[in-house]
Scaffold this motif. Structure first.
Motif, PDB file in Angstrom:
ATOM      1  N   LYS A 302     -33.092 -16.275  -3.280  1.00 38.02           N
ATOM      2  CA  LYS A 302     -32.927 -14.816  -3.222  1.00 38.02           C
ATOM      3  C   LYS A 302     -32.419 -14.269  -4.545  1.00 38.02           C
ATOM      4  O   LYS A 302     -32.965 -13.297  -5.097  1.00 38.02           O
ATOM      5  N   LEU A 303     -31.366 -14.887  -5.078  1.00 38.14           N
ATOM      6  CA  LEU A 303     -30.718 -14.382  -6.292  1.00 38.14           C
ATOM      7  C   LEU A 303     -31.654 -14.394  -7.489  1.00 38.14           C
ATOM      8  O   LEU A 303     -31.820 -13.381  -8.183  1.00 38.14           O
ATOM      9  N   LEU A 419     -34.735  -1.448 -21.426  1.00 38.36           N
ATOM     10  CA  LEU A 419     -34.075  -2.701 -21.115  1.00 38.36           C
ATOM     11  C   LEU A 419     -33.317  -2.561 -19.800  1.00 38.36           C
ATOM     12  O   LEU A 419     -32.599  -1.586 -19.580  1.00 38.36           O
ATOM     13  N   TRP A 420     -33.492  -3.539 -18.947  1.00 36.48           N
ATOM     14  CA  TRP A 420     -32.775  -3.579 -17.663  1.00 36.48           C
ATOM     15  C   TRP A 420     -31.455  -4.309 -17.892  1.00 36.48           C
ATOM     16  O   TRP A 420     -31.397  -5.525 -17.871  1.00 36.48           O
ATOM     17  N   VAL A 421     -30.392  -3.552 -18.152  1.00 30.72           N
ATOM     18  CA  VAL A 421     -29.070  -4.136 -18.386  1.00 30.72           C
ATOM     19  C   VAL A 421     -28.360  -4.278 -17.053  1.00 30.72           C
ATOM     20  O   VAL A 421     -28.168  -3.296 -16.328  1.00 30.72           O
ATOM     21  N   THR A 422     -27.988  -5.489 -16.706  1.00 27.81           N
ATOM     22  CA  THR A 422     -27.418  -5.756 -15.392  1.00 27.81           C
ATOM     23  C   THR A 422     -26.046  -6.389 -15.511  1.00 27.81           C
ATOM     24  O   THR A 422     -25.857  -7.345 -16.249  1.00 27.81           O
ATOM     25  N   SER A 423     -25.113  -5.801 -14.795  1.00 30.45           N
ATOM     26  CA  SER A 423     -23.799  -6.405 -14.649  1.00 30.45           C
ATOM     27  C   SER A 423     -23.713  -6.944 -13.227  1.00 30.45           C
ATOM     28  O   SER A 423     -24.097  -6.256 -12.279  1.00 30.45           O
ATOM     29  N   GLN A 424     -23.242  -8.167 -13.088  1.00 32.97           N
ATOM     30  CA  GLN A 424     -23.191  -8.774 -11.765  1.00 32.97           C
ATOM     31  C   GLN A 424     -21.816  -9.404 -11.565  1.00 32.97           C
ATOM     32  O   GLN A 424     -21.164  -9.811 -12.516  1.00 32.97           O
ATOM     33  N   SER A 425     -21.375  -9.471 -10.319  1.00 34.44           N
ATOM     34  CA  SER A 425     -20.052 -10.025 -10.046  1.00 34.44           C
ATOM     35  C   SER A 425     -20.081 -10.829  -8.756  1.00 34.44           C
ATOM     36  O   SER A 425     -20.626 -10.390  -7.748  1.00 34.44           O
ATOM     37  N   CYS A 431     -21.030 -19.528  -5.627  1.00 41.28           N
ATOM     38  CA  CYS A 431     -21.993 -19.912  -6.667  1.00 41.28           C
ATOM     39  C   CYS A 431     -23.120 -18.887  -6.749  1.00 41.28           C
ATOM     40  O   CYS A 431     -24.292 -19.231  -6.870  1.00 41.28           O
ATOM     41  N   SER A 432     -22.740 -17.632  -6.692  1.00 44.06           N
ATOM     42  CA  SER A 432     -23.711 -16.547  -6.718  1.00 44.06           C
ATOM     43  C   SER A 432     -22.949 -15.246  -6.925  1.00 44.06           C
ATOM     44  O   SER A 432     -21.809 -15.257  -7.393  1.00 44.06           O
ATOM     45  N   GLY A 433     -23.584 -14.130  -6.561  1.00 43.19           N
ATOM     46  CA  GLY A 433     -22.971 -12.823  -6.730  1.00 43.19           C
ATOM     47  C   GLY A 433     -22.843 -12.067  -5.423  1.00 43.19           C
ATOM     48  O   GLY A 433     -23.620 -12.268  -4.489  1.00 43.19           O
ATOM     49  N   PHE A 434     -21.861 -11.194  -5.369  1.00 39.57           N
ATOM     50  CA  PHE A 434     -21.700 -10.276  -4.243  1.00 39.57           C
ATOM     51  C   PHE A 434     -22.402  -8.952  -4.528  1.00 39.57           C
ATOM     52  O   PHE A 434     -23.075  -8.388  -3.676  1.00 39.57           O
ATOM     53  N   VAL A 435     -22.189  -8.456  -5.733  1.00 35.96           N
ATOM     54  CA  VAL A 435     -22.803  -7.196  -6.159  1.00 35.96           C
ATOM     55  C   VAL A 435     -23.541  -7.471  -7.456  1.00 35.96           C
ATOM     56  O   VAL A 435     -23.126  -8.297  -8.261  1.00 35.96           O
ATOM     57  N   GLY A 436     -24.660  -6.775  -7.642  1.00 38.38           N
ATOM     58  CA  GLY A 436     -25.452  -7.087  -8.818  1.00 38.38           C
ATOM     59  C   GLY A 436     -26.552  -6.086  -9.054  1.00 38.38           C
ATOM     60  O   GLY A 436     -26.353  -4.875  -8.913  1.00 38.38           O
ATOM     61  N   ALA A 437     -27.722  -6.600  -9.379  1.00 39.75           N
ATOM     62  CA  ALA A 437     -28.767  -5.760  -9.931  1.00 39.75           C
ATOM     63  C   ALA A 437     -30.053  -5.832  -9.119  1.00 39.75           C
ATOM     64  O   ALA A 437     -30.321  -6.812  -8.431  1.00 39.75           O
ATOM     65  N   THR A 438     -30.823  -4.769  -9.236  1.00 38.45           N
ATOM     66  CA  THR A 438     -32.191  -4.762  -8.727  1.00 38.45           C
ATOM     67  C   THR A 438     -33.062  -3.988  -9.707  1.00 38.45           C
ATOM     68  O   THR A 438     -32.646  -2.929 -10.205  1.00 38.45           O
ATOM     69  N   GLY A 446     -21.665   1.136 -17.268  1.00 37.50           N
ATOM     70  CA  GLY A 446     -20.536   0.421 -16.697  1.00 37.50           C
ATOM     71  C   GLY A 446     -20.656   0.136 -15.224  1.00 37.50           C
ATOM     72  O   GLY A 446     -19.749  -0.454 -14.625  1.00 37.50           O
ATOM     73  N   GLU A 447     -21.754   0.533 -14.615  1.00 37.32           N
ATOM     74  CA  GLU A 447     -21.895   0.460 -13.158  1.00 37.32           C
ATOM     75  C   GLU A 447     -22.756  -0.724 -12.739  1.00 37.32           C
ATOM     76  O   GLU A 447     -23.825  -0.965 -13.309  1.00 37.32           O
ATOM     77  N   ILE A 448     -22.276  -1.458 -11.753  1.00 38.99           N
ATOM     78  CA  ILE A 448     -23.094  -2.484 -11.113  1.00 38.99           C
ATOM     79  C   ILE A 448     -24.013  -1.769 -10.132  1.00 38.99           C
ATOM     80  O   ILE A 448     -23.572  -0.937  -9.347  1.00 38.99           O
ATOM     81  N   GLN A 449     -25.298  -2.093 -10.141  1.00 35.74           N
ATOM     82  CA  GLN A 449     -26.275  -1.256  -9.462  1.00 35.74           C
ATOM     83  C   GLN A 449     -26.103  -1.181  -7.950  1.00 35.74           C
ATOM     84  O   GLN A 449     -26.265  -0.113  -7.355  1.00 35.74           O
ATOM     85  N   ALA A 450     -25.796  -2.327  -7.299  1.00 37.21           N
ATOM     86  CA  ALA A 450     -25.844  -2.306  -5.833  1.00 37.21           C
ATOM     87  C   ALA A 450     -25.202  -3.551  -5.242  1.00 37.21           C
ATOM     88  O   ALA A 450     -24.935  -4.536  -5.941  1.00 37.21           O
ATOM     89  N   ARG A 451     -24.985  -3.513  -3.936  1.00 41.62           N
ATOM     90  CA  ARG A 451     -24.666  -4.726  -3.199  1.00 41.62           C
ATOM     91  C   ARG A 451     -25.892  -5.629  -3.209  1.00 41.62           C
ATOM     92  O   ARG A 451     -27.026  -5.153  -3.083  1.00 41.62           O
TER      93      ARG A 451
END
Length: 667
Positions: A302-303, A419-425, A431-438, A446-451
């Motif tokens: 998925k990730l 450019l698709w700049v993505t911040s993920q957390s 071993c993955s992310g909770f919130v990130g990019a699409t 400064g904003e993470i795009q989504a859950r």
């Protein structure tokens, strides 16, 4: 200057339509009659119809199982939910399934690899697959059984990836420590899991300097009594002295080729461990976090496809070491059929644009680094878009700590506009992310795009209510597959419960501060356990750093809040200044005024001190909590591990400061 939440990029319609997540939504419509208005609509479904979503991932990616699963999830309760019971899968089998893609040649590149020791080279899918099968067969011949632990003290090179895949292929349990870790840090990790075999290199090169690990290897072997075998890789020097009875890597690999159809992967049950990953270990004994094959398989499918948007023609790079979970994700690139770039060495040697040169020559499509590294590039005055051919680059992934609007602005201004700049957390824990990019949504500064899909992430206030447009604790309301099976040697689950479920029995409390806005984007404000308490108001440190580090004199900063006797608080700030700058009263006033104006009077520190440097973990995180503990009088060996630090010499200033200010700090 860009402002938080400012629109910076909108995907072209054709780019969004061609994305993996858009193709998946089309499949859901055709095959399951499910229609979603947009990504957020899809995300809501993914956390309300858990069985429907994760079963679709299984089917969509054609997960290979020895036996069919009997249930997607046995109970929607954390912790303890069991995923895909009845199935028997192998993660490594899925990593290498694209080797046999009949539409593409086995000679196509799977790894571009470069180090300060070796020139840039390529490895093909066919070469990788054969070496994994040969090594896995040798491990079986050495008596390694499913469930045995195999550990690695090796750099970010193809041999380490091969060792990991061979280990996982036979059902053994993998764990890795980076060669820059000291002996104490390695033993703290590996002694917990009682390994049977160790892969070890003789050293590594960083910043043009060789770091021998011959002595460390000898000591590690002597302090791990469960070891039965050692595999030695002469990486720096062909004549490096190896531990007694160690077998050479080259001897194990110098075997006849093994065809794909002649090798058997060990397909394992849903609760079989794949690896043990460790928390950073800055305080106390590191948590030994155990994941399952099936959990990380469906999560990484998925990730890597939907949130990093990798395709068979993609080339992904992320600057990491083998001691960080991001290395696992670099290897997970293979699940998409795309190529990975492995790099071992300094990001700025022999020139500050080392990584951009690598991105240029490898035709990188996805480039990743920590926000701290991006800030270093900014201070070095790099202009990658002007100086290098980055025409193949589609996306930037920043991870490891909070990315400020200024980080986003620099990337758009000096790398590429489209450019698709993505911040993920996320975290090592999953071993993955909770919130990130699409790739179907706009990017805001400064904003993470989504859950992320399948992640029921919420922000809770101190009363336990879900909040929007307000900073709260990051909570997870429903289970996800790559949550830990357990912590090693914590069979009762007491330590696991204490770490994430102490306050709310069936809701995961991650330990980060987060804020969601009405459009579903979010901001991470640092660790809640290192938050600042000012007159009863909780403040995240990230907003202070973002403000203060705008000043040209300031290279870096760190702030903590100390609880003193009599209910008093003391909030000092420590700043590292550019060469030639001095922390005089005028600069102190400018810092205070900037914080007062852009944040609030509560954000202004009680005192500001000039320091030689800010201490960081090996994964690039500011060590706020350990510094706070030292200032409060905790002995250094209980507050942190120097071996787990990027720059341990910076601690000396804080220790001297604590001794000099003891009366003030304890009075």
């Amino acid at each position: 200057m860009v402002h938080e939440g400012e629109l910076l990029w909108t995907p072209r319609p054709e780019y969004a339509a061609a994305s993996n997540v858009a193709q998946y939504m089309d499949w859901l419509r055709r095959e399951r009659g499910l229609r979603f208005a947009d990504y957020h609509d899809l995300q809501r479904w993914s956390v309300t119809d858990i069985e429907g979503f994760w079963s679709s991932i299984w089917t969509y990616f054609d997960v290979q199982s020895e036996t069919p699963y009997t249930s997607v999830i046995d109970r929607k309760v954390m912790p303890g939910a069991r995923w895909f019971e009845g199935s028997r899968v192998n993660y490594a089998e899925h990593l290498l399934r694209h080797e046999g893609d009949v539409t593409r040649s086995a000679n196509r590149t799977v790894f571009h690899h470069l180090s300060e020791t070796r020139e840039l080279a390529q490895m093909s899918w066919g070469e990788l697959g054969n070496q994994v099968r040969v090594l896995a067969t040798q491990l079986r011949a050495m008596g390694i059984q499913p469930g045995d632990r195999i550990v690695s003290y090796m750099p970010n090179i193809p041999e380490t990836a091969i060792a990991m895949m061979a280990t996982v292929a036979i059902g053994a349990v993998w764990s890795s420590a980076a060669p820059e870790f000291g002996v104490k840090t390695v033993i703290e990790r590996f002694s917990q899991i009682e390994p049977k075999l160790l892969f070890v290199a003789d050293g590594y090169r960083f910043g043009g300097k060789d770091f021998s690990r011959e002595q460390e290897a000898q000591e590690i072997v002597s302090r791990l009594p469960t070891l039965k075998q050692v595999v030695w890789l002469p990486y720096l020097h062909a004549d490096a002295k190896r531990p007694a009875k160690a077998r050479l890597w080259s001897e194990l690999l110098d075997q006849p080729a093994i065809p794909r159809d002649a090798f058997r992967y060990e397909r394992v049950p849903c609760d079989h461990p794949i690896w043990v990953v460790f928390s950073s270990g800055t305080t106390g004994l590191p948590k030994a976090i155990v994941h399952s094959h099936v959990g990380v398989l469906v999560e990484h499918l998925k990730l890597m496809h939907f949130h990093i948007n990798l395709k068979p023609e993609s080339v992904m790079f992320f600057y990491t070491t083998t001691g960080w979970m991001m290395w696992n994700l670099v290897i997970a690139t293979l699940l998409t059929g795309s190529a990975s770039v492995l790099y071992d060495g300094s990001a700025t040697h022999p020139s500050p644009d080392r990584l951009w040169r690598l991105a240029d020559v490898t035709r990188c499509t996805s480039f990743g680094a920590s926000p701290t590294l991006v800030q270093i590039m900014d201070k070095e005055g790099l202009r990658p878009g002007r100086e290098h051919d980055l025409s193949a680059l589609e996306g930037i992934l920043v991870a490891g700590s909070s990315a400020t609007p200024e980080v986003f602005e620099w990337l758009y201004r000096h790398v590429k506009r489209d450019l698709w700049v993505t911040s993920q957390s996320g975290g090592t824990e999953i071993c993955s992310g909770f919130v990130g990019a699409t790739p179907t949504l706009p990017v805001y500064a400064g904003e993470i795009q989504a859950r992320m899909l399948g992640m029921d992430v919420q922000a809770w206030n101190e009363e336990g209510r879900r909040v929007v447009d307000e900073v709260g604790e990051l909570m997870l309301g429903t289970p996800s597959p790559s949550m830990p099976l357990y912590f090693w040697n914590d069979r009762s689950g007491a330590r696991y419960l204490e770490a994430y479920f102490e306050r709310h029995r069936h809701v995961w409390r991650h330990g980060d501060y987060i804020k969601f806005n009405e459009r579903g984007g979010c901001y991470i404000y640092g660790r809640s356990d290192s938050s600042l308490n000012r007159y009863g108001v909780r403040i995240g440190t990230a907003e202070i750093y973002r403000c203060v580090e705008q000043l040209p004199e300031i290279v870096d900063s760190l702030i903590v809040c100390l609880e003193l006797a009599g209910g008093r608080f003391f909030m000092p700030m420590f700043v590292e200044l550019r060469t030639g700058c001095e922390l005089d009263e005028r600069l102190r006033e400018r810092i205070g005024e900037l914080l007062r104006r852009q944040c609030s009077p509560r954000h202004v520190p009680d005192q500001i001190y000039q320091v030689e440097g800010v201490p960081y973990t090996l994964t690039g995180k500011k060590m706020e909590l350990p510094v706070r503990k030292i200032l409060m009088g905790t002995p250094i060996d209980k507050a942190m591990s120097r071996d787990a630090m990027m720059n341990p010499s910076t601690l000396d200033w804080y220790l001297d400061f604590t001794r000099e200010q003891r009366e003030m700090l304890t009075g």
